[in-house]
Design an enzyme around this catalytic site. Structure first.
Site, PDB file in Angstrom:
ATOM      1  N   LYS A   1     -16.944  -4.427   4.295  1.00  0.00           N
ATOM      2  CA  LYS A   1     -18.161  -4.036   3.581  1.00  0.00           C
ATOM      3  C   LYS A   1     -19.297  -5.033   3.839  1.00  0.00           C
ATOM      4  O   LYS A   1     -19.066  -6.239   3.865  1.00  0.00           O
ATOM      5  CB  LYS A   1     -17.874  -3.986   2.084  1.00  0.00           C
ATOM      6  CG  LYS A   1     -16.784  -2.981   1.737  1.00  0.00           C
ATOM      7  CD  LYS A   1     -16.198  -3.233   0.361  1.00  0.00           C
ATOM      8  CE  LYS A   1     -14.965  -2.374   0.149  1.00  0.00           C
ATOM      9  NZ  LYS A   1     -14.181  -2.780  -1.020  1.00  0.00           N
TER      10      LYS A   1
ATOM     11  N   HIS B   1     -14.715  -2.032   9.416  1.00  0.00           N
ATOM     12  CA  HIS B   1     -13.994  -1.768   8.159  1.00  0.00           C
ATOM     13  C   HIS B   1     -14.204  -2.841   7.100  1.00  0.00           C
ATOM     14  O   HIS B   1     -13.446  -2.928   6.141  1.00  0.00           O
ATOM     15  CB  HIS B   1     -12.498  -1.563   8.402  1.00  0.00           C
ATOM     16  CG  HIS B   1     -12.213  -0.490   9.399  1.00  0.00           C
ATOM     17  ND1 HIS B   1     -12.638   0.803   9.223  1.00  0.00           N
ATOM     18  CD2 HIS B   1     -11.588  -0.511  10.596  1.00  0.00           C
ATOM     19  CE1 HIS B   1     -12.278   1.531  10.261  1.00  0.00           C
ATOM     20  NE2 HIS B   1     -11.643   0.753  11.111  1.00  0.00           N
TER      21      HIS B   1
ATOM     22  N   GLU C   1      -1.564   6.846   8.448  1.00  0.00           N
ATOM     23  CA  GLU C   1      -2.339   7.821   7.681  1.00  0.00           C
ATOM     24  C   GLU C   1      -3.102   8.668   8.678  1.00  0.00           C
ATOM     25  O   GLU C   1      -3.440   8.202   9.766  1.00  0.00           O
ATOM     26  CB  GLU C   1      -3.374   7.105   6.798  1.00  0.00           C
ATOM     27  CG  GLU C   1      -2.940   6.855   5.384  1.00  0.00           C
ATOM     28  CD  GLU C   1      -3.982   6.065   4.579  1.00  0.00           C
ATOM     29  OE1 GLU C   1      -5.139   5.940   5.027  1.00  0.00           O
ATOM     30  OE2 GLU C   1      -3.614   5.573   3.511  1.00  0.00           O
TER      31      GLU C   1
ATOM     32  N   LYS D   1       0.807  -1.221   0.000  1.00  0.00           N
ATOM     33  CA  LYS D   1       0.000   0.000   0.000  1.00  0.00           C
ATOM     34  C   LYS D   1       0.839   1.269   0.000  1.00  0.00           C
ATOM     35  O   LYS D   1       0.384   2.308  -0.476  1.00  0.00           O
ATOM     36  CB  LYS D   1      -0.930  -0.003   1.205  1.00  0.00           C
ATOM     37  CG  LYS D   1      -1.992  -1.090   1.140  1.00  0.00           C
ATOM     38  CD  LYS D   1      -2.982  -0.888   2.253  1.00  0.00           C
ATOM     39  CE  LYS D   1      -4.057  -1.936   2.189  1.00  0.00           C
ATOM     40  NZ  LYS D   1      -5.205  -1.551   3.000  1.00  0.00           N
TER      41      LYS D   1
HETATM   42  P1  ADP Z   1      -8.407  -3.080   3.448  1.00  0.00           P
HETATM   43  O1  ADP Z   1      -7.464  -3.299   2.322  1.00  0.00           O
HETATM   44  O2  ADP Z   1      -8.045  -3.829   4.685  1.00  0.00           O
HETATM   45  O3  ADP Z   1      -9.841  -3.219   3.059  1.00  0.00           O
HETATM   46  P2  ADP Z   1      -8.560  -0.193   3.135  1.00  0.00           P
HETATM   47  O4  ADP Z   1      -7.363   0.659   3.072  1.00  0.00           O
HETATM   48  O5  ADP Z   1      -9.258  -0.501   1.845  1.00  0.00           O
HETATM   49  O6  ADP Z   1      -8.186  -1.557   3.897  1.00  0.00           O
HETATM   50  O7  ADP Z   1      -9.615   0.430   4.149  1.00  0.00           O
HETATM   51  C1  ADP Z   1     -10.782  -0.245   4.527  1.00  0.00           C
HETATM   52  C2  ADP Z   1     -11.697   0.697   5.277  1.00  0.00           C
HETATM   53  O8  ADP Z   1     -11.047   1.232   6.430  1.00  0.00           O
HETATM   54  C3  ADP Z   1     -12.124   1.921   4.496  1.00  0.00           C
HETATM   55  O9  ADP Z   1     -13.231   1.679   3.669  1.00  0.00           O
HETATM   56  C4  ADP Z   1     -12.462   2.888   5.615  1.00  0.00           C
HETATM   57  O10 ADP Z   1     -13.719   2.607   6.189  1.00  0.00           O
HETATM   58  C5  ADP Z   1     -11.396   2.587   6.636  1.00  0.00           C
HETATM   59  N1  ADP Z   1     -10.219   3.447   6.456  1.00  0.00           N
HETATM   60  C6  ADP Z   1      -9.056   3.137   5.834  1.00  0.00           C
HETATM   61  N2  ADP Z   1      -8.187   4.177   5.866  1.00  0.00           N
HETATM   62  C7  ADP Z   1      -8.816   5.171   6.508  1.00  0.00           C
HETATM   63  C8  ADP Z   1      -8.466   6.524   6.856  1.00  0.00           C
HETATM   64  N3  ADP Z   1      -7.269   7.042   6.572  1.00  0.00           N
HETATM   65  N4  ADP Z   1      -9.387   7.267   7.508  1.00  0.00           N
HETATM   66  C9  ADP Z   1     -10.599   6.772   7.833  1.00  0.00           C
HETATM   67  N5  ADP Z   1     -10.983   5.525   7.544  1.00  0.00           N
HETATM   68  C10 ADP Z   1     -10.115   4.726   6.896  1.00  0.00           C
END
Ligand code: ADP
Length: 461
Positions: free
Chosen positions: A242, A240, A205, A121
């Site tokens: 879906k 986190h 982040e 990432k």
């Molecule tokens: P994964 O690959 O584990 O699914 P993601 O980076 O796609 O992780 O993030 C999954 C979820 O986590 C996002 O849809 C959101 O709800 C939450 N999330 C990720 N990064 C952030 C952030 N910087 N701020 C707020 N929520 C976040």
């Protein structure tokens, strides 16, 4: 690039996505081949394929589907032209994609180089920055020490989110709201990342409060053509992950939609992307969007994009892998402007879930299974039927319900009707919870973000 017809396709996966891919392939006149673990001896996906072979003999239920040598051996023994990895398992394993290539088997997905790049990432963020796509403020590299974290906090403030460099499935993320939590959270995030993904590297982040999760479906060929298939709103999440997805999002006007879709395209063009992939963004309440990651594979929620665009994404993946250009009659997408979206689609993930036992997955024999259906209802499942045994070994997904309506309200009403029509006995499910979601006024008005589920205890009654 030379075209190569796929005659025999192996799906290195199980459950609904294996069946979804078999269906797509069969319609294209391709012979389908399943693999199954010992634990999946009577799982329906193996009977939905033209042929099926035991994989990873003597291995555990998950390890069997990760057994690259065994899969390649089956493929070679059975004249397989191409392997589709589905999602999960080996879908984002660059070594597997490379191995297929070395063995002369088509891997249906992007190149191993792209999988590797987007599997990290931090590397993906770098590419997004190069492509001048907005990214959330974050550390430019993985962090090692508390000192580095403190420095980041000093510059950007709290809250912060700690994420695994190789993270996925919403796991291993930690939100830190103050300095005294930082060291402990870092330690935990690292050890979680190591045990879940085999890579302890983490990065930071800025944590955005109450964003929406908006993702853009991309489809590219091996000739440099690339299009988007509009967006999905996947903000209805639990921890986190879906749960309910909607296409198109109710929160974008035409110009913002165009902007996000163009940003996704810019990034994927820069990456030289081919095959299906998804660019994920978070959208803040003031309507700014920020890149979070790319998923270089088919996603669970691809069905709703298919419903609003009429494009079969899995068949397109197969045709692209055969070397066809998007504009070839086999795919039939001559230009971006030809792709129109119409209506609304919603997907609910029906899972086993025991509300009285901390919402853990449930297992057992299905004493009853009566399915909903009808006009505008698409079901992607397979392992649910009367008498079926739901094992505890795999993810808890029973069936995906996708509904389509000319208006969002109509799609939601179809969803409610279908959820209510289902009768599943023998395992506990999240059907009552899903009913509460799709009837909630905030869901129906589009007034929801990623905190929707976690802030509404009434959804669980
Ligand atoms: P994964 O690959 O584990 O699914 P993601 O980076 O796609 O992780 O993030 C999954 C979820 O986590 C996002 O849809 C959101 O709800 C939450 N999330 C990720 N990064 C952030 C952030 N910087 N701020 C707020 N929520 C976040």
């Amino acid at each position: 690039m030379e075209k190569r017809k796929i005659n025999r396709l192996l799906v290195a996966n199980r459950g609904e996505i294996a069946i979804r891919i078999f269906r797509a392939a069969t319609e294209l006149g391709i012979r389908t081949v399943a693999i199954y673990s010992e634990q999946d001896n009577v799982s329906i996906h193996r009977f939905k394929a033209d042929e099926s072979y035991l994989v990873g003999a003597g291995k555990g239920p998950i390890e069997a589907y990760l057994d690259i040598d065994s899969i390649i051996e089956i493929a070679k023994r059975n004249d397989i032209d191409a392997i589709h990895p589905g999602y999960g398992f080996l879908a984002e394993n660059a070594d597997f994609a490379k191995r297929c290539q070395e063995e002369g088997i088509i891997f249906i997905g992007p190149s191993s180089e792209l999988i590797e790049k987007f599997g990290d990432k931090v590397e993906a963020r770098k590419l997004a920055i190069e492509a001048q796509i907005p990214v959330i403020p974050g550390t430019p590299e993985p962090i090692e020490t508390l000192q580095e974290a403190l420095l980041f906090a000093k510059e950007y403030g709290y809250p912060i989110i700690i994420k695994g460099v190789s993270g996925g499935g919403g796991r291993g993320m930690r939100i830190v709201r103050s300095q005294d939590e930082l060291q402990d959270s870092l330690d935990r995030a690292r050890s979680e990342a190591r045990s879940s993904f085999g890579n302890a590297k983490v990065y930071l982040e800025r944590y955005l409060e109450q964003p929406k999760h908006i993702e853009v479906q991309i489809l590219g060929d091996n000739h440099g053509n690339i299009v988007h298939l509009f967006e999905r709103d996947c903000s209805v999440q639990r921890r986190h992950q879906k749960v309910v997805e909607v296409a198109p999002s109710l929160s974008l006007d035409d110009s913002l939609r165009e902007e996000i879709c163009q940003a996704a395209l810019t990034l994927m063009k820069k990456a030289g992307y081919s095959n299906a992939g998804t660019v994920e963004f978070l959208l803040t309440p003031d309507k700014r969007f920020y890149f979070i990651e790319v998923n270089p594979r088919i996603q669970v929620e691809h069905t709703i994009t298919e419903l609003i665009t009429g494009i079969d994404i899995v068949q397109s993946q197969i045709r692209v892998a055969e070397g066809h250009a998007l504009s070839d009659p086999e795919i039939g997408i001559a230009s971006q402007s030809q792709i129109q979206m119409s209506g609304y689609a919603i997907q609910c993930r029906v899972t086993t879930e025991d509300a009285e036992n901390n919402f853990l997955p449930d297992a057992g024999r299905l004493s009853a299974w009566r399915s909903g259906g009808g006009f505008g209802v698409r079901l992607d499942g397979g392992n649910g039927y009367p008498g079926a045994i739901i094992t505890p070994f795999y993810d808890s997904l029973l069936v995906k319900i996708s509904t389509y309506g000319t208006s969002f309200d109509q799609a939601a009403r179809k969803m409610l009707r279908t959820l209510r029509e289902f009768r599943i006995r023998g395992v506990k499910t999240n059907l009552p919870f899903l009913e509460n979601v799709v009837t909630h006024p905030d869901f129906l008005s589009g007034n929801y973000d990623t905190s929707f589920i976690d802030t509404k205890p009434e959804l669980f009654v």
